[in-house]
Design a protein around this motif. Structure first.
Motif, PDB file in Angstrom:
ATOM      1  N   SER A  19       0.858  -1.185   0.000  1.00  0.00           N
ATOM      2  CA  SER A  19       0.000   0.000   0.000  1.00  0.00           C
ATOM      3  C   SER A  19       0.892   1.232   0.000  1.00  0.00           C
ATOM      4  N   LYS A  72       1.451   0.011   3.940  1.00  0.00           N
ATOM      5  CA  LYS A  72       1.735  -1.270   4.598  1.00  0.00           C
ATOM      6  C   LYS A  72       2.352  -2.215   3.582  1.00  0.00           C
ATOM      7  N   ALA A  74       2.086  -6.379   2.771  1.00  0.00           N
ATOM      8  CA  ALA A  74       1.276  -7.558   3.096  1.00  0.00           C
ATOM      9  C   ALA A  74       1.972  -8.825   2.626  1.00  0.00           C
ATOM     10  N   MET A  97       0.620  -4.615  17.873  1.00  0.00           N
ATOM     11  CA  MET A  97      -0.309  -4.999  16.818  1.00  0.00           C
ATOM     12  C   MET A  97      -1.400  -3.942  16.675  1.00  0.00           C
ATOM     13  N   LEU A 104     -10.285  -9.600   8.265  1.00  0.00           N
ATOM     14  CA  LEU A 104      -9.766  -8.289   7.879  1.00  0.00           C
ATOM     15  C   LEU A 104     -10.860  -7.468   7.209  1.00  0.00           C
ATOM     16  N   GLN A 106     -11.331  -5.147   4.924  1.00  0.00           N
ATOM     17  CA  GLN A 106     -10.641  -4.483   3.825  1.00  0.00           C
ATOM     18  C   GLN A 106     -11.123  -5.056   2.499  1.00  0.00           C
ATOM     19  N   ARG A 114      -2.132  -7.293  11.818  1.00  0.00           N
ATOM     20  CA  ARG A 114      -1.198  -6.244  11.408  1.00  0.00           C
ATOM     21  C   ARG A 114      -0.360  -5.837  12.614  1.00  0.00           C
ATOM     22  N   LEU A 122       4.046  -0.615   8.881  1.00  0.00           N
ATOM     23  CA  LEU A 122       2.925  -1.510   9.125  1.00  0.00           C
ATOM     24  C   LEU A 122       3.070  -2.756   8.261  1.00  0.00           C
ATOM     25  N   VAL A 123       3.024  -3.919   8.910  1.00  0.00           N
ATOM     26  CA  VAL A 123       3.177  -5.203   8.226  1.00  0.00           C
ATOM     27  C   VAL A 123       1.908  -6.022   8.444  1.00  0.00           C
ATOM     28  N   GLU A 124       1.371  -6.565   7.361  1.00  0.00           N
ATOM     29  CA  GLU A 124       0.176  -7.404   7.444  1.00  0.00           C
ATOM     30  C   GLU A 124       0.541  -8.847   7.113  1.00  0.00           C
ATOM     31  N   SER A 126      -1.557 -12.315   6.196  1.00  0.00           N
ATOM     32  CA  SER A 126      -2.935 -12.645   5.828  1.00  0.00           C
ATOM     33  C   SER A 126      -3.018 -13.968   5.091  1.00  0.00           C
ATOM     34  N   TYR A 305       3.998   4.418  11.767  1.00  0.00           N
ATOM     35  CA  TYR A 305       3.298   4.186  13.027  1.00  0.00           C
ATOM     36  C   TYR A 305       4.304   4.158  14.181  1.00  0.00           C
TER      37      TYR A 305
END
Length: 311
Positions: A19, A72, A74, A97, A104, A106, A114, A122-124, A126, A305
């Motif tokens: 993102s 982020k 992902a 977190m 999620l 989204q 996350r 920011l790391v996701e 999934s 963040y």
């Protein structure tokens, strides 16, 4: 925040998407669709999700913002149970977190969590994200099929590598002296690279073309649209991938690449490459990156963040 001593918290399968926060959302959304070759999946007033020709729901999300930056990164994980276990271990390590394990909310859905890394990124993680039918990823159109890698500027390359290897189980494929480190989570030579820099920021995002022919025809399409490379075309030493770097309408750097080296785990030896023009571009066609290219890749200081990060 502590780092695990008993192995990584999760096994990553692939880099799923990135993102991007952009100062010029409307122009960027048009560029990545009409010129770069991606297909819109969903579009909102100030956000857009675009896919390549692979099976990922989307590979890039664009968000209107006051300043360019990383939204982020992902990564794909196998099962909800793995996500749950990762959440427990992250909490035990004091790694903050923003979203605990669960569905999620989204575009594309999925199950995940996350968290925030050492420098506020920011790391996701999934799984079960909505899949799409691959659009003939090896076909004739010169269209990216996936995100190949993301290069991140870091103020402490050793700490960044320590975090991503110990927490996420990534492996260092190669070094470019002590300036860059190339990390993998599957057979691709790298999906993340860290570049030692004055501040934390996004350096560039690379999109994989199916072949050198697709790669060159993609460059040709940009040329026909009046857009010339910041650097390239050429072929890197570390990773052996082709490269051609461009600036999008907001100044974020995007790269076409192909032919990334494939790692055989039991046979691969990590090496330290010298930082020479001959090894930065083995073809000798691109020359060294210009001051303008370096300025674009430096990006703007991005706190992300950071306020969530605890000592």
């Amino acid at each position: 925040m502590r780092l695990p001593d008993d192995g990584p918290v999760v096994r990553l399968r692939s880099l799923r998407s990135v993102s991007l926060r952009t100062e010029r959302f409307a122009e960027a959304a048009e560029f990545y669709h009409e010129v770069w070759g991606l297909t819109p999946v969903e579009t909102d007033r100030d956000a857009a999700w675009l896919r390549g020709t692979g099976s990922e729901h989307h590979i890039v999300e664009l968000q209107q913002a006051e300043q360019n930056g990383l939204g982020k990164i992902a990564f794909a994980v196998g099962t909800p149970a793995e996500i749950d276990e990762a959440g427990k271990r992250l909490a035990g390590l004091g790694i903050p977190m923003l979203a605990e394990p669960g569905p999620l909310d989204q575009i594309g859905g999925g199950y995940g969590l996350r968290f925030v890394d050492l420098e506020g990124r920011l790391v996701e993680l999934s799984c079960n994200v909505e899949a799409v039918v691959a659009q003939d990823p090896n076909g004739l159109p010169a269209v990216p099929r996936k995100v190949a890698h993301v290069v991140l500027n870091t103020v402490d390359i050793d700490a960044a590598c320590d975090f991503y290897t110990r927490v996420l189980g990534m492996r260092i494929s190669d070094w470019s002296e002590h300036q860059m480190a190339f990390l993998r989570c599957n057979s691709d030579h790298h999906v993340i690279a860290f570049n030692q820099a004055e501040w934390t920021s996004i350096n560039h995002v690379a999109y994989e073309m199916p072949s050198i022919d697709h790669f060159m025809r993609g460059i040709g399409r940009l040329k026909h649209n009046g857009i010339t490379p910041l650097w390239g075309p050429g072929r890197h030493g570390p990773g052996s991938n082709t490269f051609s770097y461009f600036a999008d309408p907001a100044g974020l750097v995007c790269e076409y690449t192909s032919d990334v080296a494939q790692v055989e785990e039991d046979a691969w030896l990590c090496r330290v490459w010298r930082r020479t023009a001959e090894l930065s571009d083995q073809w000798g066609t691109a020359g060294p990156p210009s001051k303008d290219a370096r300025a674009h890749m430096a990006g703007k200081p991005d706190t992300g963040y950071r306020e969530w990060v605890r000592a």
